[in-house]
Design an enzyme around this catalytic site. Structure first.
Site, short mmCIF file in Angstrom:
data_model
loop_
_atom_site.label_atom_id
_atom_site.label_comp_id
_atom_site.label_asym_id
_atom_site.label_seq_id
_atom_site.Cartn_x
_atom_site.Cartn_y
_atom_site.Cartn_z
N GLU A 195 -46.35 -21.17 18.55
CA GLU A 195 -44.93 -21.29 18.91
C GLU A 195 -44.05 -20.55 17.92
OE1 GLU A 195 -43.71 -25.31 19.96
OE2 GLU A 195 -45.03 -25.28 21.71
N GLU A 318 -51.32 -25.21 25.47
CA GLU A 318 -50.71 -26.55 25.41
C GLU A 318 -50.11 -26.86 26.77
OE1 GLU A 318 -48.12 -27.58 22.08
OE2 GLU A 318 -49.36 -26.35 20.75
O1 AHR Z 1 -48.39 -31.01 21.10
C1 AHR Z 1 -47.31 -31.35 20.31
C2 AHR Z 1 -46.52 -30.14 19.83
O2 AHR Z 1 -45.92 -29.52 20.92
C3 AHR Z 1 -47.29 -29.04 19.17
O3 AHR Z 1 -47.51 -29.27 17.83
C4 AHR Z 1 -46.37 -27.86 19.33
O4 AHR Z 1 -47.04 -26.64 19.36
C5 AHR Z 1 -45.63 -28.17 20.63
O5 AHR Z 1 -44.28 -28.00 20.49
#
Ligand code: AHR
Length: 515
Positions: A195, A318
């Site tokens: 991110e 994610e």
């Molecule tokens: O999964 C939780 C968080 O969500 C992770 O650390 C991050 O990459 C995202 O914003």
């Protein structure tokens, strides 16, 4: 006049249930196999966050909770039973403040840090590189290590990759040996940052692309141990990351990552609860989750401009539901319950990922244990499997299966409050065991559906598999009631006319072998 009478009669019959809607048609074309569904589409994500690792899976070798080299036997056993193909570690946002040297050597001497992203708790670094690979080896899973671009450097990442993968007698390789590991670790994937548009450094895509090229140059490893490199990409509201990274990094990366979380309200401030919701949030959650299809289409269309040969993967590393945290829990631990709705969310996403298997070669649900849309919830020595766990396990035959084109006809809309989504989602594939598998999801929480299954050129005798459903939308497993929801056997047989109809209950997931 007659047509008015007919309409009134039809209305009366429909209201009395005497007129059944025509079945939904599912036609599977076995003559035109599509791309293989990479098993890593069923990948997991384990971050140093809340009890996602500590207590959830890692208890340490001296714990009374039965463990193998510190990893809980019960949790690892359950994860093995759902064939976890891949684990991403150590974050997430945590990764961009993680310094790998803190996590090697004698555990009692490792530095204690503050987990600034997640609850401000102490991080004693008991789980580090060696422990992570031990977990992966116990699971028989591939490994995805996320490097620190935010507060790290090219040198730090380069040395970590050397430490893990070098088979030479270099000082770093010897240090690894001194710490108990002779042979190089198998790092299957390595990401440069996470991110980068947010917690990973608030960068612009072009700035990140330049940094990526710089770092990647120095990530050296023997060819047989070289990880596939991953570029940290964008999110649901910004295509410029995919655009810039496809253009700039085409030759230096295995794939570009992407993050999208399903939030019932669509608002980060008040997301909606994991349980006790009404139909409005059942609908909005499912409606928001299937946006994944559009995000993949839009991003991969951009990739096609720069990479028509489809060398680059689109890696959703994610995804999952993100609700308001459970009352009375640490807000930084992101702990939430997991219900039938989560299983339906998972299955809808699997079907979408299968549809895009040509580009989507990995996804990692957030997260494996105790965090967000977890597979397993633990409390000290107790453990419970969630409905999401069951969805993952039911879909195991799709890992490395060959996708098959599937046509849905006469698929009604499930409507709520003026909006609608398709009622049935379906996916089919030829699995490695040679069998044809069909997955079906009914998004409608109140209406069962009839589905006529047709495989042209093949006489279907029966379908056999499992169904996951329950009376309430928010049925979940708890320590008091650990099997409130679990899959049940499901089968259907063809009629004398050779036609096979499946009745899928309301709010259900079905995976069957078509025989
Ligand atoms: O999964 C939780 C968080 O969500 C992770 O650390 C991050 O990459 C995202 O914003």
């Amino acid at each position: 006049m007659n047509h008015i009478k007919r309409a009134v009669l039809t209305l009366c019959l429909v209201a009395s249930g005497a007129v059944l809607a025509a079945p939904v048609g599912v036609t599977i074309d076995t003559t035109k196999p599509g791309p293989v569904i990479n098993k890593n589409i069923y990948g997991q994500f384990a971050e140093h966050l809340g009890t996602g690792i500590y207590e959830g899976i890692w208890v340490g070798p001296k714990s009374k909770i039965p463990n193998v080299n510190g990893w809980r036997k019960d949790v690892v056993g359950a994860l093995k039973a759902m064939h976890v193909p891949l684990v991403r570690w150590p974050g997430g946002c945590f990764a961009d403040e993680y310094h790998w040297r803190d996590g090697i050597g004698a555990r009692e001497k490792r530095p204690v840090k503050v987990n600034t992203n997640w609850g401000g708790v102490e991080e004693n670094n008991a789980v580090g590189t060696h422990e992570f690979f031990e977990l992966a080896e116990q699971l028989g899973a591939e490994t995805y290590v996320n490097g620190n671009l935010g507060t790290g450097s090219a040198q730090e990442m380069s040395e970590w990759v050397e430490y893990m993968t070098s088979d030479s007698k270099s000082t770093l390789a010897e240090l690894r040996r001194k710490n108990g590991r002779d042979k190089p670790f198998k790092v299957d994937y390595f990401a440069i940052g996470n991110e980068a548009w947010g917690c990973g450094g608030n960068m612009s895509p072009q700035h990140y692309a330049n940094l990526y090229k710089n770092v990647e140059t120095f990530l050296r490893a023997p060819p047989q141990y070289r990880p596939k490199m991953i570029a940290s990409g964008g999110n649901d509201h910004d295509l410029t990351w995919t655009e810039t990274l496809s253009k700039e990094l085409k030759k230096q990366t295995y794939g570009i990552s992407f993050h999208y979380y399903t939030i019932p309200t669509g608002q980060w401030e008040v997301k909606g609860m994991a349980t006790g919701f009404k139909e409005d949030q059942w609908f909005s959650t499912l409606s928001n989750t299937i946006k994944m299809d559009g995000f993949i289409k839009n991003n991969t269309a951009v990739m096609d401009k720069y990479d028509p040969e489809k060398k680059l993967g689109f890696l959703v590393d994610e995804w999952g539901t993100w609700y308001d945290v459970e009352k009375g829990t640490n807000a930084g631990f992101l702990f939430q319950q997991n219900t039938l709705r989560d299983a339906v969310v998972a299955a809808l996403n699997f079907n979408i990922f299968h549809d895009h298997a040509d580009r989507v070669r990995m996804t990692n649900i957030a997260q494996m244990v105790n965090v967000l849309q977890a597979m397993i919830i633990t409390d000290k020595d107790k453990m419970v499997l969630t409905p999401t766990y069951h969805a993952f396990q039911m879909y195991v035959p799709f890992q490395d299966a060959t996708s098959l084109p599937l046509k849905l006809t006469n698929n009604p809309q499930y409507s709520y409050n003026g909006s609608s989504i398709p009622e049935i989602s379906a996916s089919a594939a030829r699995a490695k065991d040679g069998k044809l598998y069909l997955a079906l999801v009914n998004t409608n929480p109140t209406k069962e559906a009839e589905i006529a299954v047709d495989v042209p050129g093949q006489a279907i005798k029966s379908v056999n598999g499992r169904v996951l459903t329950s009376a309430a939308m928010d049925t979940h497993n708890s320590f008091q009631s650990p099997e409130a929801i679990k899959p049940a056997p499901f089968s259907a047989t063809a009629g004398a006319d050779g036609k096979l109809t499946v009745k899928i209950p309301a709010k259900a997931v079905i995976v069957v072998a078509v025989e």
